[in-house]
Motif scaffolding. Structure first.
Motif, PDB file in Angstrom:
ATOM      1  N   SER A 120       0.810  -1.215   0.000  1.00  0.00           N
ATOM      2  CA  SER A 120       0.000   0.000   0.000  1.00  0.00           C
ATOM      3  C   SER A 120       0.847   1.270   0.000  1.00  0.00           C
ATOM      4  CB  SER A 120      -0.962   0.007   1.198  1.00  0.00           C
ATOM      5  OG  SER A 120      -0.259  -0.003   2.416  1.00  0.00           O
ATOM      6  N   LYS A 121       2.117   1.173   0.361  1.00  0.00           N
ATOM      7  CA  LYS A 121       2.984   2.354   0.412  1.00  0.00           C
ATOM      8  C   LYS A 121       3.943   2.461  -0.770  1.00  0.00           C
ATOM      9  CE  LYS A 121       1.334   3.626   4.340  1.00  0.00           C
ATOM     10  NZ  LYS A 121       0.316   4.623   4.377  1.00  0.00           N
ATOM     11  N   GLU A 122       4.206   1.366  -1.449  1.00  0.00           N
ATOM     12  CA  GLU A 122       5.193   1.345  -2.531  1.00  0.00           C
ATOM     13  C   GLU A 122       4.553   1.804  -3.844  1.00  0.00           C
ATOM     14  OE1 GLU A 122       8.421   1.245  -4.573  1.00  0.00           O
ATOM     15  OE2 GLU A 122       8.514   0.722  -2.446  1.00  0.00           O
ATOM     16  N   ASN A 123       5.139   2.812  -4.476  1.00  0.00           N
ATOM     17  CA  ASN A 123       4.602   3.373  -5.727  1.00  0.00           C
ATOM     18  C   ASN A 123       4.571   2.374  -6.876  1.00  0.00           C
ATOM     19  OD1 ASN A 123       4.173   5.840  -4.528  1.00  0.00           O
ATOM     20  ND2 ASN A 123       6.144   6.677  -5.147  1.00  0.00           N
ATOM     21  N   SER A 124       5.418   1.365  -6.831  1.00  0.00           N
ATOM     22  CA  SER A 124       5.457   0.371  -7.911  1.00  0.00           C
ATOM     23  C   SER A 124       4.172  -0.438  -8.017  1.00  0.00           C
ATOM     24  CB  SER A 124       6.629  -0.592  -7.700  1.00  0.00           C
ATOM     25  OG  SER A 124       7.843   0.099  -7.740  1.00  0.00           O
ATOM     26  N   SER A 147       0.931   0.542  -7.996  1.00  0.00           N
ATOM     27  CA  SER A 147      -0.162   1.483  -8.210  1.00  0.00           C
ATOM     28  C   SER A 147      -1.491   0.737  -8.352  1.00  0.00           C
ATOM     29  CB  SER A 147       0.119   2.291  -9.475  1.00  0.00           C
ATOM     30  OG  SER A 147      -0.952   3.144  -9.762  1.00  0.00           O
ATOM     31  N   SER A 160      -4.440  -2.985 -12.218  1.00  0.00           N
ATOM     32  CA  SER A 160      -3.900  -3.218 -10.878  1.00  0.00           C
ATOM     33  C   SER A 160      -3.184  -4.563 -10.800  1.00  0.00           C
ATOM     34  CB  SER A 160      -5.011  -3.164  -9.834  1.00  0.00           C
ATOM     35  OG  SER A 160      -5.590  -1.883  -9.794  1.00  0.00           O
ATOM     36  N   ASN A 176       0.099  -4.140 -12.570  1.00  0.00           N
ATOM     37  CA  ASN A 176       1.032  -3.391 -11.733  1.00  0.00           C
ATOM     38  C   ASN A 176       1.633  -4.245 -10.635  1.00  0.00           C
ATOM     39  OD1 ASN A 176       0.634  -1.080 -13.237  1.00  0.00           O
ATOM     40  ND2 ASN A 176      -0.870  -0.220 -11.848  1.00  0.00           N
ATOM     41  N   GLY A 207       5.483  -4.662 -10.578  1.00  0.00           N
ATOM     42  CA  GLY A 207       6.154  -4.162  -9.385  1.00  0.00           C
ATOM     43  C   GLY A 207       6.973  -5.228  -8.692  1.00  0.00           C
TER      44      GLY A 207
END
Length: 87
Positions: free
Chosen positions: A21-25, A27, A78, A81, A85
């Motif tokens: 939930s915090k990692e931009n990879s 998205s 999603s 991603n 990610g």
């Protein structure tokens, strides 16, 4: 010799949810979807991501790992991603 950097994935549900939930990879994967993914797959999520999108889902070989994950996160983007990610 070049030093190698290794990323260690969390081994608990709390760590997994926080990381995704915090990692931009990742998205499109917020706290709720991360919790749902962990609730459904637990640590098996890591082997699914490692195996790849097109491999059959171990608990239902009529669908792929991608389709199993997409059934939780609901959006194709999603799910894409998440796989990208992880790489």
């Amino acid at each position: 010799m070049e030093p190698e950097l290794a990323c260690v994935m969390p081994d608990s549900g709390v760590g997994f949810v926080h990381f995704l939930s915090k990692e931009n990879s990742f998205s499109g994967i917020g706290k709720i979807y991360a919790q749902l993914l962990w609730g459904e797959f637990r640590s098996n999520i890591f082997s699914m991501l490692e195996q790849g999108k097109s491999e059959p889902y171990s608990k239902n070989t009529s669908i792929s790992n991608f389709d199993a994950i997409k059934s939780i996160v609901l959006k194709e983007s999603s799910a894409n991603n998440l796989f990208q990610g992880y790489q």
